[in-house]
Scaffold this active site. Structure first.
Site, PDB file in Angstrom:
ATOM      1  CB  SER A 276      -0.937   0.014   1.215  1.00 54.80           C
ATOM      2  OG  SER A 276      -1.846  -1.060   1.152  1.00 54.80           O
TER       3      SER A 276
ATOM      4  N   GLY B  83      -6.340  -5.356  -3.191  1.00 54.43           N
ATOM      5  CA  GLY B  83      -6.830  -4.657  -1.999  1.00 54.43           C
ATOM      6  C   GLY B  83      -5.797  -3.679  -1.456  1.00 54.43           C
ATOM      7  CG  ASP B  84      -2.096  -5.230  -0.147  1.00 55.65           C
ATOM      8  OD1 ASP B  84      -2.920  -5.315   0.777  1.00 55.65           O
ATOM      9  OD2 ASP B  84      -1.274  -6.122  -0.418  1.00 55.65           O
ATOM     10  CB  ALA B  85      -3.325  -1.661  -5.573  1.00 59.70           C
TER      11      ALA B  85
END
Length: 341
Positions: free
Chosen positions: A67, A295-297
């Site tokens: 992230s 999801g992290d992105a």
């Protein structure tokens, strides 16, 4: 506004060992797609097997680090982001340092003598991914490192702090120190539900951190698990998002906002007892390479606009843009420059 070190991440740095695998491999190691687990003894041989049997890529990973790297890429402001975590003194650790510095993140790793750098097997099948993390050195992080003046100065310099829920398994004490600092200094503290097992088996430490959290991220599976664990008797993601946003808060400076992603379905944002839905960018199936890091992105894209004090609509749009870029590539990687306006 000074942007140097404005966003700080703290988490488990893992070197992703990513490969497209087959059904047999998934069955052999009892791996379910779209899941994230910690490696047990039965999983330990799989890392070697992946490296010898499949075409693997090594990518600097770990949820929080992903992230932060994406936020740095989206911001394109030198030195805007910092990151803290624990690695081993080995070639994977050196690879991680090189990777992260190239990404423009100011990394400050604690280097552990006794354990190898943590790895995460990213098993991709039909574009879907499953993660099996062998934390190893990432599990050795201690708050003593955080308290060192040069490391704590990163906490003091930051205005936004992001920690994925996975770090609750490693150093809840470090999380509490940073969370209390954020609340006392009017900073924005952000966490992620991260995985169903965190909500189930680390409920107590998660509950200790939650009062400090200003933005809670998660996906629909994690949200439903959170609801079940808390006895809420609802599977409705919108209801759950509102309930999470209304849990008690340690400081009244910022209200809590819950952001739940649902794959191809709209992003749910709960704020002030109301829900807004934001459509995602739909991608034709043939363009999907793998969902690892999506999801992290999303969180990284969202944070890149949050630190610029943009409205929540822009934050969600940036999150959707970043995750759309990532799922068209192998692993949590991106082109040289973002094309987001």
């Amino acid at each position: 506004m000074a942007y140097e070190g404005i966003l700080l991440g703290m988490g488990n740095p893992l070197l992703d060992i990513s490969a497209v695998v087959d059904e047999q491999f998934l069955e052999k190691y009892d791996i379910k797609l779209n899941n994230a687990i910690l490696a047990e003894d039965k999983h330990l041989p799989m890392y070697e097997e992946m490296a010898t049997k499949y075409n693997v890529e090594y990518i600097a990973g770990g949820a929080t680090q992903n992230s932060i790297r994406v936020a740095q890429w989206m911001l394109q402001i030198p030195g805007a982001t910092s990151y803290i975590g624990s690695i081993g003194k080995d070639k994977f650790g050196e690879e991680m340092k090189k990777n992260s510095k190239l990404a423009g993140v100011n990394v400050n790793y604690y280097e552990d003598d006794s354990a190898a750098t943590g790895t995460c097997a990213v098993c991709v099948d039909g574009g879907e991914r499953s993660l099996v993390a062998n934390l190893s050195a990432a599990n050795c992080y201690k708050s003593d490192h955080l308290k060192q003046p040069e490391i704590w100065s990163l906490v003091e310099k930051s205005k936004y702090i992001y920690i994925a829920g996975f770090f609750l398994t490693v150093s809840p004490e470090s999380i509490q120190l940073v969370a209390a600092h954020a609340a006392a200094n009017n900073k924005v503290f952000v966490m992620n539900l991260s995985a169903p097992f965190i909500c189930e088996f680390f409920k107590d430490v998660q509950e200790q951190a939650l009062p400090y959290v200003d933005y809670v991220f998660g996906n629909e599976t994690e949200a439903r698990t959170f609801s079940k664990v808390h006895g809420w008797e609802t599977d409705n993601v919108e209801e759950i998002a509102i309930k999470i946003s209304q849990l008690p808060k340690a400081s009244g400076t910022h209200k809590r906002i819950t952001v739940i992603t649902q794959g191809a379905d709209p992003v749910v944002v709960a704020e002030d007892g109301k829900v807004k839905l934001f459509p995602v960018i739909l991608l034709p199936k043939e363009k999907l390479v793998d969902t690892n890091g999506a999801g992290d992105a999303f969180v990284g894209g969202f944070l890149s606009q949050l630190v610029l004090e943009r409205p929540i609509e822009d934050c969600v749009r940036a999150g959707c843009y970043a995750s759309n870029v990532i799922i068209q590539r192998s692993g949590c990687t991106y082109p040289e420059k973002p094309d987001f306006s």
